[in-house]
Scaffold this motif. Sequence first.
Motif, PDB file in Angstrom:
ATOM      1  N   UNK A 140      -2.726   1.858  -4.457  1.00 40.50           N
ATOM      2  CA  UNK A 140      -2.321   3.256  -4.378  1.00 40.50           C
ATOM      3  C   UNK A 140      -3.508   4.058  -3.857  1.00 40.50           C
ATOM      4  N   UNK A 141      -3.349   4.633  -2.707  1.00 40.82           N
ATOM      5  CA  UNK A 141      -4.435   5.392  -2.087  1.00 40.82           C
ATOM      6  C   UNK A 141      -4.379   6.850  -2.517  1.00 40.82           C
ATOM      7  N   UNK A 142      -5.567   7.436  -2.632  1.00 45.30           N
ATOM      8  CA  UNK A 142      -5.640   8.842  -3.069  1.00 45.30           C
ATOM      9  C   UNK A 142      -5.632   9.796  -1.891  1.00 45.30           C
ATOM     10  N   UNK A 197       0.848  -1.188   0.000  1.00 45.47           N
ATOM     11  CA  UNK A 197       0.000   0.000   0.000  1.00 45.47           C
ATOM     12  C   UNK A 197       0.884   1.239   0.000  1.00 45.47           C
ATOM     13  N   UNK A 198       0.590   2.158  -0.889  1.00 36.75           N
ATOM     14  CA  UNK A 198       1.386   3.379  -1.000  1.00 36.75           C
ATOM     15  C   UNK A 198       0.464   4.536  -1.340  1.00 36.75           C
ATOM     16  N   UNK A 199       0.849   5.723  -0.951  1.00 38.52           N
ATOM     17  CA  UNK A 199       0.053   6.897  -1.275  1.00 38.52           C
ATOM     18  C   UNK A 199       0.344   7.385  -2.689  1.00 38.52           C
ATOM     19  N   UNK A 200      -0.589   8.142  -3.218  1.00 41.31           N
ATOM     20  CA  UNK A 200      -0.395   8.752  -4.536  1.00 41.31           C
ATOM     21  C   UNK A 200       0.918   9.535  -4.553  1.00 41.31           C
ATOM     22  N   UNK A 201       1.686   9.302  -5.616  1.00 42.95           N
ATOM     23  CA  UNK A 201       2.979   9.957  -5.750  1.00 42.95           C
ATOM     24  C   UNK A 201       4.134   9.152  -5.199  1.00 42.95           C
ATOM     25  N   UNK A 202       3.825   8.071  -4.509  1.00 40.52           N
ATOM     26  CA  UNK A 202       4.853   7.239  -3.912  1.00 40.52           C
ATOM     27  C   UNK A 202       5.482   6.275  -4.893  1.00 40.52           C
ATOM     28  N   UNK A 203       6.371   5.444  -4.366  1.00 41.84           N
ATOM     29  CA  UNK A 203       7.114   4.499  -5.201  1.00 41.84           C
ATOM     30  C   UNK A 203       7.081   3.106  -4.589  1.00 41.84           C
TER      31      UNK A 203
END
Length: 123
Positions: free
Chosen positions: A121-123, A11-17
């Motif tokens: 990917x969470x917004x 799980x990663x936030x928007x803009x992450x890698x």
Amino acid sequence: QVQLVESGGGLVQTGGSLRLSCAASGHTFSGYAMGWFRQTRGKEREFVAGIWWSSGRTFYQDSVKGRFTISRDTAKNMVYLQMNSLKPEDTGVYYCAATSRGSISSSEDYDHWGQGTQVTVSS
């Protein structure tokens, strides 16, 4: 018997890698193409990126160009997918696949698949 084992999802936030890894075994992969595909619930599996094992030539889906990078380590029999600037629409189960025939971007031409790894990917 070709075996492909993916890892690195999460799980990663928007803009992450994230970096996905695929451990390949059971065969000599010269002459093979290795691909990453993804599937979202209710949609068909789609091509994300591919690489020819011997030459290292790469191919990408238009929506990931400039953000994702596929690479391979022939000494370790590993394939990687570095994903940067992730977007919610990149969410899905990512599969590593191998083929010795056909089109690098066509899932129908791939004979060997891993079990998949979830990317959210969470917004």
